[in-house]
Write a protein that holds these residues in place. Structure first.
Motif, PDB file in Angstrom:
ATOM      1  N   LEU A 248      -1.807  -5.270   0.239  1.00 16.90           N
ATOM      2  CA  LEU A 248      -0.605  -5.168  -0.591  1.00 16.90           C
ATOM      3  C   LEU A 248       0.357  -4.101  -0.070  1.00 16.90           C
ATOM      4  O   LEU A 248       1.575  -4.245  -0.190  1.00 16.90           O
ATOM      5  N   SER A 249      -0.184  -3.038   0.526  1.00 22.60           N
ATOM      6  CA  SER A 249       0.689  -1.967   1.035  1.00 22.60           C
ATOM      7  C   SER A 249       1.592  -2.469   2.150  1.00 22.60           C
ATOM      8  O   SER A 249       2.623  -1.852   2.454  1.00 22.60           O
TER       9      SER A 249
ATOM     10  N   ILE B   5       6.564   3.421  -0.299  1.00 22.51           N
ATOM     11  CA  ILE B   5       5.214   2.872  -0.462  1.00 22.51           C
ATOM     12  C   ILE B   5       4.253   3.762   0.306  1.00 22.51           C
ATOM     13  O   ILE B   5       4.521   4.127   1.464  1.00 22.51           O
ATOM     14  N   SER B   6       3.138   4.113  -0.304  1.00 22.35           N
ATOM     15  CA  SER B   6       2.150   4.909   0.418  1.00 22.35           C
ATOM     16  C   SER B   6       0.742   4.442   0.083  1.00 22.35           C
ATOM     17  O   SER B   6       0.408   4.241  -1.081  1.00 22.35           O
ATOM     18  N   PHE B   7      -0.038   4.213   1.139  1.00 26.98           N
ATOM     19  CA  PHE B   7      -1.458   3.889   0.978  1.00 26.98           C
ATOM     20  C   PHE B   7      -2.253   4.978   1.667  1.00 26.98           C
ATOM     21  O   PHE B   7      -2.075   5.227   2.861  1.00 26.98           O
ATOM     22  N   HIS B   8      -3.101   5.668   0.921  1.00 23.07           N
ATOM     23  CA  HIS B   8      -3.900   6.765   1.463  1.00 23.07           C
ATOM     24  C   HIS B   8      -5.280   6.225   1.812  1.00 23.07           C
ATOM     25  O   HIS B   8      -6.061   5.859   0.936  1.00 23.07           O
TER      26      HIS B   8
ATOM     27  N   LEU C 186      -3.002   3.322  -3.642  1.00 24.23           N
ATOM     28  CA  LEU C 186      -1.722   2.703  -3.293  1.00 24.23           C
ATOM     29  C   LEU C 186      -0.700   3.110  -4.350  1.00 24.23           C
ATOM     30  O   LEU C 186      -0.882   2.831  -5.538  1.00 24.23           O
ATOM     31  N   ARG C 187       0.359   3.789  -3.905  1.00 26.67           N
ATOM     32  CA  ARG C 187       1.391   4.274  -4.828  1.00 26.67           C
ATOM     33  C   ARG C 187       2.748   3.699  -4.443  1.00 26.67           C
ATOM     34  O   ARG C 187       3.130   3.697  -3.277  1.00 26.67           O
ATOM     35  N   LEU C 188       3.465   3.238  -5.470  1.00 24.47           N
ATOM     36  CA  LEU C 188       4.808   2.699  -5.297  1.00 24.47           C
ATOM     37  C   LEU C 188       5.780   3.582  -6.069  1.00 24.47           C
ATOM     38  O   LEU C 188       5.606   3.796  -7.267  1.00 24.47           O
ATOM     39  N   THR C 189       6.782   4.091  -5.387  1.00 24.15           N
ATOM     40  CA  THR C 189       7.758   4.979  -6.026  1.00 24.15           C
ATOM     41  C   THR C 189       9.132   4.333  -6.016  1.00 24.15           C
ATOM     42  O   THR C 189       9.537   3.726  -5.015  1.00 24.15           O
ATOM     43  N   GLY C 190       9.840   4.449  -7.133  1.00 21.31           N
ATOM     44  CA  GLY C 190      11.170   3.862  -7.184  1.00 21.31           C
ATOM     45  C   GLY C 190      11.869   4.098  -8.510  1.00 21.31           C
ATOM     46  O   GLY C 190      11.438   4.924  -9.327  1.00 21.31           O
ATOM     47  N   VAL C 191      12.941   3.357  -8.718  1.00 18.76           N
ATOM     48  CA  VAL C 191      13.782   3.507  -9.908  1.00 18.76           C
ATOM     49  C   VAL C 191      13.290   2.558 -10.998  1.00 18.76           C
ATOM     50  O   VAL C 191      13.090   1.366 -10.759  1.00 18.76           O
TER      51      VAL C 191
ATOM     52  N   LEU D 185       2.803  -4.389  14.993  1.00 15.33           N
ATOM     53  CA  LEU D 185       2.176  -3.322  14.226  1.00 15.33           C
ATOM     54  C   LEU D 185       2.637  -3.401  12.771  1.00 15.33           C
ATOM     55  O   LEU D 185       3.814  -3.653  12.498  1.00 15.33           O
ATOM     56  N   ASP D 186       1.714  -3.192  11.840  1.00 11.47           N
ATOM     57  CA  ASP D 186       2.058  -3.339  10.419  1.00 11.47           C
ATOM     58  C   ASP D 186       3.236  -2.471   9.997  1.00 11.47           C
ATOM     59  O   ASP D 186       4.036  -2.855   9.156  1.00 11.47           O
TER      60      ASP D 186
END
Length: 353
Positions: free
Chosen positions: A26-27, A71-74, A80-85, A302-303
């Protein structure tokens, strides 16, 4: 991964991620500019009465939608974190237009809305669904009294270890040596047993310990021995695990394993480069040119380059012309090698100028 709702006209796909691999997929399927919505928990300050200094607010769970800006996947935490408005939510709790980070949770539905769903993104979701029905492989590399494990995940290799034993050298007289060997082997087996659904085990290493360990499995853990094969490597530890991957041992056992396939594709590319083949190209500008000419038989990308180079339409173009698109994870050695070539490359149908 489950797809529980799909509305092609509205550009909506609702999924339920079930594994860490699903979050990783999903990331890369989710992109900046998409809208995502799911349940989330946020601490809300209570302004109804006298506020106690130590009051940190009340945790409330509600449905939230946001336009994604990052978008960040650690890898190591599996988050998996999604940041936005914020575009949707209870306005009495959160102001629309403010920023929020939505953490995608396992077994919690997530609705993804795109202006257009490219073919590669739908294909990737379907691959995640297929992979969730399959079992994983584990590589065990042994050297003297040290073992390193490599768990084959779709986003790359998870390394575990080293697992240390207390085995003296053969030339040292130690009446407890065999007992210590047994304890070491059981320690390794205990580590393997922590993982569920292991379909294949590759036992490897540079010396004879791997063979002794395999014999021990056959005598004492027949269930593990049945799914085990022995392979030789020139090195121990992580280098030994990478040797196994490059040799294609895992690919032969689990032909649909994503990491093994990706490593094999990159190694094939590097071999062609080494032969000065006229039917390969690499680098962003060069590969995009080959795509526009319709010359690409297989695209390796590359992804991390899909969004940064706006490759959706180009990837669809390759598939529309019966070419193959392989997205390479940046989390394993094959991805790092492709990154050194510009992040994308192609096997060509014919030589181009």
């Amino acid at each position: 991964m489950k797809i529980i709702n799909e509305d092609e006209k509205e550009g909506i796909v609702e999924v339920v991620p079930e594994t860490l691999d699903d979050l990783w997929h999903l990331s890369h399927v989710i992109q900046i500019g998409d809208n995502a919505s799911s349940k989330t928990t946020r601490r809300i300050q209570d302004n109804t009465g006298d506020k106690i200094r130590s009051d940190r607010g009340i945790k409330k769970t509600f449905y939230l939608g946001l336009d994604i800006e990052s978008i960040s996947f650690h890898l190591f935490t599996g988050k998996l974190r999604l940041t936005g408005v914020i575009t949707r939510g209870p306005e009495d709790l959160i102001p629309l237009g403010s920023h929020h980070t939505l953490e995608v949770k396992l077994n919690v539905p997530l609705k993804i809305t795109k202006p257009r769903w490219p073919k590669w993104a739908i294909k990737r979701l379907n691959q995640a669904i297929d992979a969730s029905r399959k079992l994983s492989a584990i590589i065990v590399v042994l050297e003297d009294d040290t073992a390193t494990l490599g768990l084959m995940r779709q986003f790359g290799i998870e390394y575990y270890g080293p697992i240390k034993g207390n085995v003296s050298g053969k030339r040292i007289l130690d009446k407890n040596r065999q007992k210590n060997i047994t304890q070491f082997y059981e320690k390794v087996i205990e580590s393997i047993a922590k993982f569920d659904s292991i379909q294949n085990i590759v036992i490897a290493g540079p010396g004879f310990v791997k063979n002794d360990f395999h014999d021990y499995l056959k005598d004492n853990h027949k269930d593990l021995a049945k799914i085990s094969v022995v392979d030789s490597t020139g090195a121990g530890g992580r280098n030994g695990i990478n040797e196994v991957l490059k040799k294609g041992t895992v690919e032969k056992l689990t032909s649909e394993n994503r990491v093994a396939q990706e490593m094999g594709a990159v190694n094939n590319l590097l071999e062609n480069i080494g032969k000065n083949s006229s039917k390969i190209t690499y680098g962003i500008k060069e590969t995009k040119n080959a795509i526009n000419l319709g010359a690409v038989s297989q695209l390796l990308i590359l992804d991390t380059k899909i969004a940064s180079e706006d490759m959706d339409e180009a990837m669809d173009m390759v598939e529309n012309m019966k070419g193959e698109v392989m997205v390479i994870s940046s989390e394993h050695d094959g991805g790092k090698q492709l990154e050194s070539l510009g992040g994308m490359a192609a096997i060509l149908r014919y030589k181009i100028a």
